[in-house]
Design an enzyme around this catalytic site. Structure first.
Site, PDB file in Angstrom:
ATOM      1  N   GLU A 163      48.007  -4.824  56.732  1.00 19.68           N
ATOM      2  CA  GLU A 163      48.142  -3.369  56.701  1.00 19.68           C
ATOM      3  C   GLU A 163      46.923  -2.716  56.073  1.00 19.68           C
ATOM      4  O   GLU A 163      46.414  -3.195  55.062  1.00 19.68           O
ATOM      5  CB  GLU A 163      49.392  -3.023  55.881  1.00 19.68           C
ATOM      6  CG  GLU A 163      49.687  -1.548  55.730  1.00 19.68           C
ATOM      7  CD  GLU A 163      50.859  -1.303  54.778  1.00 19.68           C
ATOM      8  OE1 GLU A 163      52.008  -1.273  55.248  1.00 19.68           O
ATOM      9  OE2 GLU A 163      50.621  -1.152  53.565  1.00 19.68           O
ATOM     10  N   TYR A 196      47.292   5.423  58.916  1.00 22.27           N
ATOM     11  CA  TYR A 196      48.030   4.184  58.620  1.00 22.27           C
ATOM     12  C   TYR A 196      47.866   3.248  59.804  1.00 22.27           C
ATOM     13  O   TYR A 196      48.023   3.641  60.964  1.00 22.27           O
ATOM     14  CB  TYR A 196      49.514   4.496  58.404  1.00 22.27           C
ATOM     15  CG  TYR A 196      50.368   3.266  58.196  1.00 22.27           C
ATOM     16  CD1 TYR A 196      50.616   2.782  56.923  1.00 22.27           C
ATOM     17  CD2 TYR A 196      50.915   2.582  59.293  1.00 22.27           C
ATOM     18  CE1 TYR A 196      51.380   1.646  56.733  1.00 22.27           C
ATOM     19  CE2 TYR A 196      51.681   1.438  59.101  1.00 22.27           C
ATOM     20  CZ  TYR A 196      51.910   0.976  57.823  1.00 22.27           C
ATOM     21  OH  TYR A 196      52.665  -0.150  57.642  1.00 22.27           O
TER      22      TYR A 196
END
Lengths: 285, 381
Positions: free
Chosen positions: B190, B102
């Site tokens: 992201e 992530y």
């Protein structure tokens, strides 16, 4: 006493010739605020509501000794106005303008911190010390001098609470709107510290809303450092998660920043939290 | 404003972040052509502005162009959390994924700085990771005057136990993501997951980006990416007229100035047993035509059985609001009862205008909310 603004405030209005700037300059002057100058590039030499206009902040400060500025200029010119005020020697900048990009605010805050200049706002109603100085757009008719310090992330919700206080004969030391943007100049803790140190403030009302963690941080500060009673209200209990409620700041991101979390943190710190803004008055009376 | 996955990934790729080869398609035939060009083994991904696409069946693997076409036919038009899928992204498959990471940049409001977060627990809901295993998330703050530095990405990479040979590539990906964040005035950029492929390379398989609405004026290219099909029509009209409106499920329409007061008004309606039909902030400096538009938008919701106006004038002037209400009512057939509460700057003049037009007024917020709740309960539409 009071915090941030008082009768020694020498106010400069940035954007004094605009629709809002001009309207609110009149209101501030009528209230008795010591408005010493206005700035609007290209309009130097003019007068508005008895206030001399200068082309630059530097000239205005040199000519009038202004120490505080209020910014009404439109969003895309507001960052420039704030930098200009800081470079011109202003100690306290109050930015009313809304919709300033967040990344601009990140840079502005870093710059002002390094210069030790305080910014209140942006996207805020400004502040008012009753009977002394009105800097911004809080209606003068709804405040009166007294022992309550008010700090809020919201604009009109602040008026709501202050109006209710004044209607019941409960006055205020200073009412400060810190603004609802995700990145702003002055936090709850900054203002709570000032109220704690102010000899005339007996109690504090804090009005928060969903989003961010400023209320939770304030709760920790209150628990460890505040001797004065704090009463709070948090707006946004019914707001659905993941939606932006107008303010860039008022958004619930997943599990963080909810009204429940903020209320729990404040109550754990000994703060009494009202369920309805109309209740607050009864809680401080 | 949120961007679609394919839009976000293209912006990342522009800054040197590796993404899979692929293209968007809005018909099954197009999907087939893209899949054929990519060699047949692809993933078909619904492009909608919401999470949970995979769980809803909007992300599927295809091994041939025929399969890709069939899947696109099934996914296009699918309803995911109230949104209709109008485009699919066809990406080449990334076989043999070794690890999912992530990686995101967002604004840390408390520190007033951009922050990069990285975790080896990629692919999962990062909020869940933050709650259950916060030690697995590594964070660095970025001073925009200095930029993202190599030592910072080294800290993230070593914290995640990323193989050392990938550290230089990780730095490039992280720097690219931060550049995309900064250049596009994002509030979030992201990559989840950022994978180590079977060939040992980093690649951004999924991407998400939110753009700061207040900065769109300097990004005409991004404004063009806005997917108006995903916006409810009323919210679109509100946005174009500078009004903040969000439709909810209740029966009491609210028109309020200021987001905080608008939320408090919703809260108090609920406290007195009603349900707000919307959030609506007419904003600072609202003019009468804006108020008229706002009222039209509120009344376009058939569930609305009463309208509560709560305007406390500071920068908004009471007389402007009153004129807006009267003007709007002259254009709309409004059989819905209304309660108006007006205080602050020029409120007296505003109230005079409204009383001349025989509108119900209230003094306190509680009184206004109670009246609105009663009116809503007494009316059948």
């Amino acid at each position: 006493m009071s915090i941030l603004v008082n009768k020694n405030t020498r106010l400069l209005v940035q954007g004094i010739t605009g629709r809002e700037g001009s309207f609110h300059t009149q209101q501030m002057v009528d209230y008795g605020t010591n408005v010493v100058a206005g700035v609007r590039a290209g309009k130097g030499g003019e007068w508005i509501h008895g206030v001399p206009v200068f082309d630059t902040v530097q000239e205005a400060v040199e000519a009038t000794g202004a120490n505080t500025s209020v910014v009404y200029v439109p969003a895309r010119f507001a960052a420039d106005a704030i930098y200009e005020a800081a470079d011109g020697g202003i100690e306290l900048i109050v930015c009313i303008t809304e919709r300033i990009p967040v990344l601009d605010m990140v840079k502005i805050c870093g710059y002002l911190d390094a210069k030790n200049v305080r910014l209140v706002g942006p996207n805020c109603p400004g502040l008012i010390t009753p009977d002394e100085a009105k800097v911004g757009i809080i209606p003068g008719s709804i405040v009166m001098p007294g022992p309550i310090g008010v700090v809020s992330r919201s604009g009109t919700l602040t008026y709501e609470v202050v109006y209710a206080l004044t209607s019941r004969g409960i006055g205020q030391t200073t009412c400060v709107g810190i603004g609802g943007d995700p990145v702003n100049g002055t936090s709850f803790i900054d203002v709570l510290q000032m109220f704690e140190a102010d000899s005339e403030t007996e109690q504090v009302i804090m009005i928060g809303e969903i989003g961010g963690t400023d209320e939770e941080k304030a709760a920790a500060y209150i628990a460890h450092h505040m001797t004065k009673r704090v009463t709070a209200f948090i707006a946004g209990r019914t707001a659905p998660a993941g939606r932006r409620m107008g303010h860039a700041g008022a958004i619930v991101e997943g599990k963080s920043g909810t009204a429940e979390g903020k209320i729990a943190a404040l109550e754990a710190a000994g703060v009494r939290v009202a369920a309805n803004p109309d209740e607050i008055v009864g809680m401080v009376a | 404003m949120n961007l679609h996955e394919y839009q976000a990934k293209r912006l990342f790729a522009k800054e040197g972040v590796p993404i899979p080869h692929g293209d968007v398609a809005s018909t099954p035939t197009q999907a087939r052509a893209v899949a054929r060009d990519l060699g047949g083994k692809v993933v078909v991904k619904a492009q909608v502005l919401t999470g949970g696409r995979g769980k809803a069946g909007g992300v599927k693997l295809a091994n041939t162009p025929d399969e890709a076409e069939a899947l696109a036919r099934r996914i296009l038009g699918m309803n995911i959390k109230g949104l209709t899928v109008r485009k699919v992204l066809i990406d080449e498959q990334s076989p043999g994924i070794q690890q999912e990471i992530y990686l995101a940049v967002l604004i840390d409001r408390a520190r007033r700085l951009p922050m990069m977060m990285a975790s080896a627990a990629g692919g999962m809901d990062i909020e869940e990771v933050a709650e259950t295993a916060p030690e697995k998330i590594f964070r660095v703050h970025i001073d925009p005057n200095i930029g993202l530095r190599q030592y910072q990405t080294t800290y993230l990479a070593s914290g995640m136990d990323l193989p050392q040979n990938l550290w230089p590539d990780f730095h490039k990906v992280a720097a690219g993501l931060y550049a995309a964040f900064l250049k596009n005035d994002a509030s979030l950029a992201e990559i989840n997951p950022l994978v180590i492929t079977g060939a040992g390379k980093l690649m951004a398989l999924d991407g998400k980006m939110s753009i700061d609405d207040n900065a769109l004026y300097r990004h005409a290219d991004l404004e063009e990416m806005r997917d108006v099909d995903e916006e409810p029509p009323a919210e679109q009209e509100a946005r174009l007229s500078g009004v903040n409106y969000i439709q909810l499920d209740g029966e009491i329409g609210c028109m309020v100035n200021g987001a905080g007061l608008a939320m408090a008004t919703m809260d108090i309606i609920k406290l007195f047993g009603g349900e707000p039909a919307n959030f609506l902030d007419i904003g600072g400096g609202a003019k009468s035509d804006q108020v008229a538009t706002a009222l039209r938008i509120i009344l376009s919701d058939p569930r609305v059985k009463a309208v509560l106006f709560n305007v406390f004038g500071g920068i908004v002037r009471g007389d402007e609001v009153a004129r807006g209400i009267i003007e709007a009512l002259s254009q709309i057939d409004a059989s819905v009862p209304m309660v108006v509460r007006l205080l602050g700057t020029n409120a007296e003049e505003g109230l005079r205008i409204l009383e001349e037009a025989n509108m119900a007024t209230a003094t306190t917020l509680s009184e206004a909310a109670q009246k609105a709740v009663q009116l809503a309960k007494g009316v059948q539409r």
